[in-house]
Design a protein around this motif. Structure first.
Motif: not given
Ligand code: CTP
Ligand code: MG
Length: 240
Positions: A13-22, A27-29, A82-86, A88-90, A211-213
């Motif tokens: 489960v990638p969960a290292a995003g910042v939730g910028s669009r939210m 982080p939106k989670q 996590g990593g810099d991109t989804r 990378d985290s995966v 849905i992807k929130i």
């Molecule tokens: N994710 C991650 N590592 C990152 C970027 C995203 O693990 N460097 C994860 C997010 O936490 C999310 C999933 O990938 O569970 C889908 O990404 P997205 O919906 O784009 O989430 P965010 O990147 O957090 O949101 P935003 O793009 O709006 O900043």
């Protein structure tokens, strides 16, 4: 279990995003949906699916919220950086799966931001996958336009052949780790990494409530879908 899945099954489960669009400021989670964080909804569903051996969660090293959730200490949850991109985290999560599960392990990659995943859809994915893996997806309903420069239409695509990719996405862990090497800039889901390596993953029809929130408007929609899932399944005692 589908005989194609010869080794232990894991979830990443990638969960290292910042939730910028939210734009919540965190982080939106960690937003709340009907009294639980989105992260708890997602993880409780995955943990309640018995064939999943362990759930590997990739979170930012400087995430102060994750350790405060009781579920982060669950014996079937493992945390990795996590990593810099989804992608990378995966990749970090899949590497941990291979370390523990060995070369025959299979992995379901699921966005933390999709809390409404139905266990029946996970089961469909497992039942219908072939040796090349498979993803949950939905045929598009709108007419799809290919854009040229300056927002003009270059072409209308044949909608019959266009699907939206959802998660989970299911692959042999070793092949997925190999596919997640090199330039990950254009890799926005696991299937695209596998396609780049010449694989042809299957498409398994999921449900549109998965849905992807992403933006604030998705929260009321998620509340509606959750309450509809709860009333559909109330006789079984589980809210999905
Ligand atoms: N994710 C991650 N590592 C990152 C970027 C995203 O693990 N460097 C994860 C997010 O936490 C999310 C999933 O990938 O569970 C889908 O990404 P997205 O919906 O784009 O989430 P965010 O990147 O957090 O949101 P935003 O793009 O709006 O900043
Ligand atoms: Mg993102």
């Amino acid at each position: 279990m589908n005989p194609v899945i010869s080794g232990p099954l894991y979830a990443v489960v990638p969960a290292a995003g910042v939730g910028s669009r939210m734009g919540a400021g965190f982080p939106k989670q960690y937003l709340s949906l009907a009294g639980q964080t989105l992260a708890e909804h997602t993880l409780n569903r995955l943990l309640s699916f018995a064939p999943i051996h362990k759930v590997v969660v990739a979170v930012s090293a400087d995430d102060p919220w994750w350790p405060t959730l009781a579920v982060s200490g669950h014996p079937r949850i493992q945390t990795v950086a996590g990593g810099d991109t989804r992608a990378d985290s995966v990749r970090n999560g899949v590497a941990a799966v291979l370390d523990e599960g060995g070369a025959d392990a299979w992995v379901l990659v699921h966005d933390m931001a999709r809390p409404l995943i139905r266990l029946s859809d996970i089961q469909s994915l497992l039942d219908q996958t072939g040796p090349q893996g498979a993803i949950l997806a939905l045929p598009v309903v709108d007419t799809i336009k290919q854009a040229a420069e300056e927002k003009h239409i270059a072409a209308t695509l044949d909608r019959a052949h266009i699907w939206r990719a959802l998660t989970p996405q299911l692959f042999p862990a070793q092949a997925l780790l190999a596919a997640l090497q090199g330039d990950l800039a254009t890799i926005t889901d696991e299937a695209s990494a596998m396609e780049r390596d010449g694989w042809q993953p299957g498409l398994v029809a999921g449900h549109s409530d998965n849905i992807k929130i992403t933006v604030p408007d998705d929260l009321p929609l998620a509340r509606f879908y959750l309450s509809r899932q709860q009333s559909d399944d109330s006789s079984e005692g589980e809210p999905w």
